[in-house]
Design a protein around this motif. Structure first.
Motif, PDB file in Angstrom:
ATOM      1  N   ALA A 101      13.301 -23.887  54.604  1.00 47.10           N
ATOM      2  CA  ALA A 101      12.432 -22.763  54.242  1.00 47.10           C
ATOM      3  C   ALA A 101      13.235 -21.638  53.600  1.00 47.10           C
ATOM      4  CB  ALA A 101      11.691 -22.258  55.472  1.00 47.10           C
ATOM      5  N   ALA A 102      14.429 -21.381  54.097  1.00 44.62           N
ATOM      6  CA  ALA A 102      15.269 -20.315  53.537  1.00 44.62           C
ATOM      7  C   ALA A 102      15.763 -20.692  52.140  1.00 44.62           C
ATOM      8  CB  ALA A 102      16.446 -20.028  54.454  1.00 44.62           C
ATOM      9  N   ILE A 103      16.147 -21.939  51.957  1.00 40.86           N
ATOM     10  CA  ILE A 103      16.627 -22.388  50.641  1.00 40.86           C
ATOM     11  C   ILE A 103      15.491 -22.312  49.626  1.00 40.86           C
ATOM     12  CG2 ILE A 103      17.557 -24.344  49.351  1.00 40.86           C
ATOM     13  CD1 ILE A 103      18.864 -25.239  52.047  1.00 40.86           C
ATOM     14  N   SER A 104      14.316 -22.780  50.024  1.00 40.97           N
ATOM     15  CA  SER A 104      13.163 -22.756  49.129  1.00 40.97           C
ATOM     16  C   SER A 104      12.734 -21.328  48.807  1.00 40.97           C
ATOM     17  CB  SER A 104      12.007 -23.521  49.776  1.00 40.97           C
ATOM     18  OG  SER A 104      10.842 -23.397  49.006  1.00 40.97           O
ATOM     19  N   GLY A 105      12.651 -20.487  49.839  1.00 40.58           N
ATOM     20  CA  GLY A 105      12.241 -19.103  49.622  1.00 40.58           C
ATOM     21  C   GLY A 105      13.205 -18.350  48.732  1.00 40.58           C
ATOM     22  N   GLU A 106      14.509 -18.576  48.957  1.00 44.67           N
ATOM     23  CA  GLU A 106      15.499 -17.926  48.104  1.00 44.67           C
ATOM     24  C   GLU A 106      15.336 -18.393  46.657  1.00 44.67           C
ATOM     25  OE1 GLU A 106      20.318 -17.421  47.552  1.00 44.67           O
ATOM     26  OE2 GLU A 106      19.536 -19.145  48.652  1.00 44.67           O
ATOM     27  N   GLY A 107      15.109 -19.682  46.476  1.00 48.32           N
ATOM     28  CA  GLY A 107      14.910 -20.206  45.125  1.00 48.32           C
ATOM     29  C   GLY A 107      13.690 -19.608  44.447  1.00 48.32           C
ATOM     30  N   GLU A 108      12.598 -19.464  45.207  1.00 49.21           N
ATOM     31  CA  GLU A 108      11.390 -18.866  44.636  1.00 49.21           C
ATOM     32  C   GLU A 108      11.629 -17.404  44.267  1.00 49.21           C
ATOM     33  OE1 GLU A 108       7.674 -19.629  46.724  1.00 49.21           O
ATOM     34  OE2 GLU A 108       8.564 -21.453  47.555  1.00 49.21           O
ATOM     35  N   ALA A 109      12.316 -16.672  45.126  1.00 52.00           N
ATOM     36  CA  ALA A 109      12.615 -15.264  44.828  1.00 52.00           C
ATOM     37  C   ALA A 109      13.536 -15.159  43.616  1.00 52.00           C
ATOM     38  CB  ALA A 109      13.245 -14.587  46.043  1.00 52.00           C
ATOM     39  N   LYS A 113      12.623 -13.399  40.050  1.00 56.44           N
ATOM     40  CA  LYS A 113      13.513 -12.361  39.522  1.00 56.44           C
ATOM     41  C   LYS A 113      14.019 -12.720  38.119  1.00 56.44           C
ATOM     42  CE  LYS A 113      17.361  -9.627  41.158  1.00 56.44           C
ATOM     43  NZ  LYS A 113      17.015  -8.455  41.899  1.00 56.44           N
ATOM     44  N   GLY A 114      13.956 -14.010  37.769  1.00 55.73           N
ATOM     45  CA  GLY A 114      14.400 -14.450  36.454  1.00 55.73           C
ATOM     46  C   GLY A 114      15.717 -15.202  36.465  1.00 55.73           C
ATOM     47  N   ALA A 115      16.296 -15.440  37.621  1.00 52.65           N
ATOM     48  CA  ALA A 115      17.565 -16.174  37.742  1.00 52.65           C
ATOM     49  C   ALA A 115      17.252 -17.663  37.853  1.00 52.65           C
ATOM     50  CB  ALA A 115      18.355 -15.685  38.949  1.00 52.65           C
ATOM     51  N   MET A 116      16.849 -18.240  36.738  1.00 48.91           N
ATOM     52  CA  MET A 116      16.347 -19.612  36.738  1.00 48.91           C
ATOM     53  C   MET A 116      17.434 -20.641  37.056  1.00 48.91           C
ATOM     54  SD  MET A 116      13.415 -18.723  36.369  1.00 48.91           S
ATOM     55  CE  MET A 116      12.197 -19.893  35.919  1.00 48.91           C
ATOM     56  N   GLU A 117      18.646 -20.426  36.591  1.00 49.22           N
ATOM     57  CA  GLU A 117      19.721 -21.384  36.860  1.00 49.22           C
ATOM     58  C   GLU A 117      20.038 -21.450  38.355  1.00 49.22           C
ATOM     59  OE1 GLU A 117      22.054 -24.431  36.151  1.00 49.22           O
ATOM     60  OE2 GLU A 117      20.859 -23.448  34.599  1.00 49.22           O
ATOM     61  N   SER A 118      20.074 -20.314  39.002  1.00 49.77           N
ATOM     62  CA  SER A 118      20.304 -20.284  40.454  1.00 49.77           C
ATOM     63  C   SER A 118      19.147 -20.929  41.197  1.00 49.77           C
ATOM     64  CB  SER A 118      20.494 -18.846  40.932  1.00 49.77           C
ATOM     65  OG  SER A 118      21.640 -18.283  40.347  1.00 49.77           O
ATOM     66  N   ALA A 119      17.922 -20.693  40.725  1.00 49.03           N
ATOM     67  CA  ALA A 119      16.747 -21.306  41.351  1.00 49.03           C
ATOM     68  C   ALA A 119      16.807 -22.830  41.213  1.00 49.03           C
ATOM     69  CB  ALA A 119      15.472 -20.761  40.723  1.00 49.03           C
ATOM     70  N   ARG A 120      17.268 -23.306  40.070  1.00 42.43           N
ATOM     71  CA  ARG A 120      17.399 -24.764  39.879  1.00 42.43           C
ATOM     72  C   ARG A 120      18.464 -25.350  40.800  1.00 42.43           C
ATOM     73  NH1 ARG A 120      16.687 -23.056  34.452  1.00 42.43           N
ATOM     74  NH2 ARG A 120      14.597 -23.597  33.743  1.00 42.43           N
ATOM     75  N   ARG A 121      19.532 -24.590  41.047  1.00 41.82           N
ATOM     76  CA  ARG A 121      20.546 -25.062  42.005  1.00 41.82           C
ATOM     77  C   ARG A 121      19.956 -25.200  43.399  1.00 41.82           C
ATOM     78  NH1 ARG A 121      24.369 -21.835  38.978  1.00 41.82           N
ATOM     79  NH2 ARG A 121      23.997 -20.069  40.357  1.00 41.82           N
ATOM     80  N   ASN A 122      19.109 -24.250  43.770  1.00 41.53           N
ATOM     81  CA  ASN A 122      18.441 -24.346  45.068  1.00 41.53           C
ATOM     82  C   ASN A 122      17.508 -25.554  45.113  1.00 41.53           C
ATOM     83  OD1 ASN A 122      19.709 -21.881  45.603  1.00 41.53           O
ATOM     84  ND2 ASN A 122      17.969 -21.136  46.759  1.00 41.53           N
TER      85      ASN A 122
END
Length: 167
Positions: A101-109, A113-122
């Motif tokens: 849940a924390a990994i997914s939530g961080e990725g969604e946030a 925010k626009g940090a798509m590369e970091s979201a894809r890593r998550n």
């Protein structure tokens, strides 16, 4: 020398017993649990700031209970405070590195925010932990597809055109 086998046996027993205690489910303090329930009710009623206050009070009482961080992060996201939500999600991951849940939530946030590369890593990390079909992975993939949240522009943020003259 004659106590060595007994010492080894006792140390192994202590190691097995302590790891069983560590793996047990952690129950929050009763006062913190009441504040968490109150925060959930306030969040459902739309009073996000009061919910944040309740969750922060619960965190003060029981800082070791990881779900409080997830609740704070969710409330922060509802207030469009993605940076603060990311902070809480990362605090939850420090306590439980494989918290889906924390990994997914961080990725969604991050995606909001626009940090798509970091979201894809998550998303990649989630897919390694639970596969492509788990609910958290599909939610994060949908958030990445939606892209960043467009900021709301207020009238005060728009500068007036100085070319307007009075007749």
């Amino acid at each position: 020398m004659r106590f060595t086998p007994a010492a080894i046996a006792l140390s192994m027993l202590a190691a097995v017993t302590s790891s069983a205690v560590i793996g047990a489910d952690y129950e929050p303090d009763q006062r913190a649990a009441a504040l968490i329930a109150e925060g959930h009710a306030q969040l459902e009623a739309g009073d996000t700031q009061a919910a944040i206050d309740s969750f922060e009070a619960a965190l003060t009482i029981d800082p070791g209970y990881t779900p409080i961080y997830l609740n704070l992060a969710e409330a922060a996201r509802r207030e469009n405070l993605q940076g603060k939500a990311i902070h809480y999600y990362r605090a939850a991951q420090e306590r439980d590195p494989e918290n889906i849940a924390a990994i997914s939530g961080e990725g969604e946030a991050l995606a909001e925010k626009g940090a798509m590369e970091s979201a894809r890593r998550n998303l990649t990390r989630l897919e390694e932990l639970c596969g492509n079909s788990c609910e958290e992975a599909t939610q994060l993939a949908a958030a990445i597809d939606r892209g960043p949240i467009q900021p709301v522009i207020t009238a005060e943020a728009i500068s007036s055109d100085s070319g307007v003259t009075q007749n």
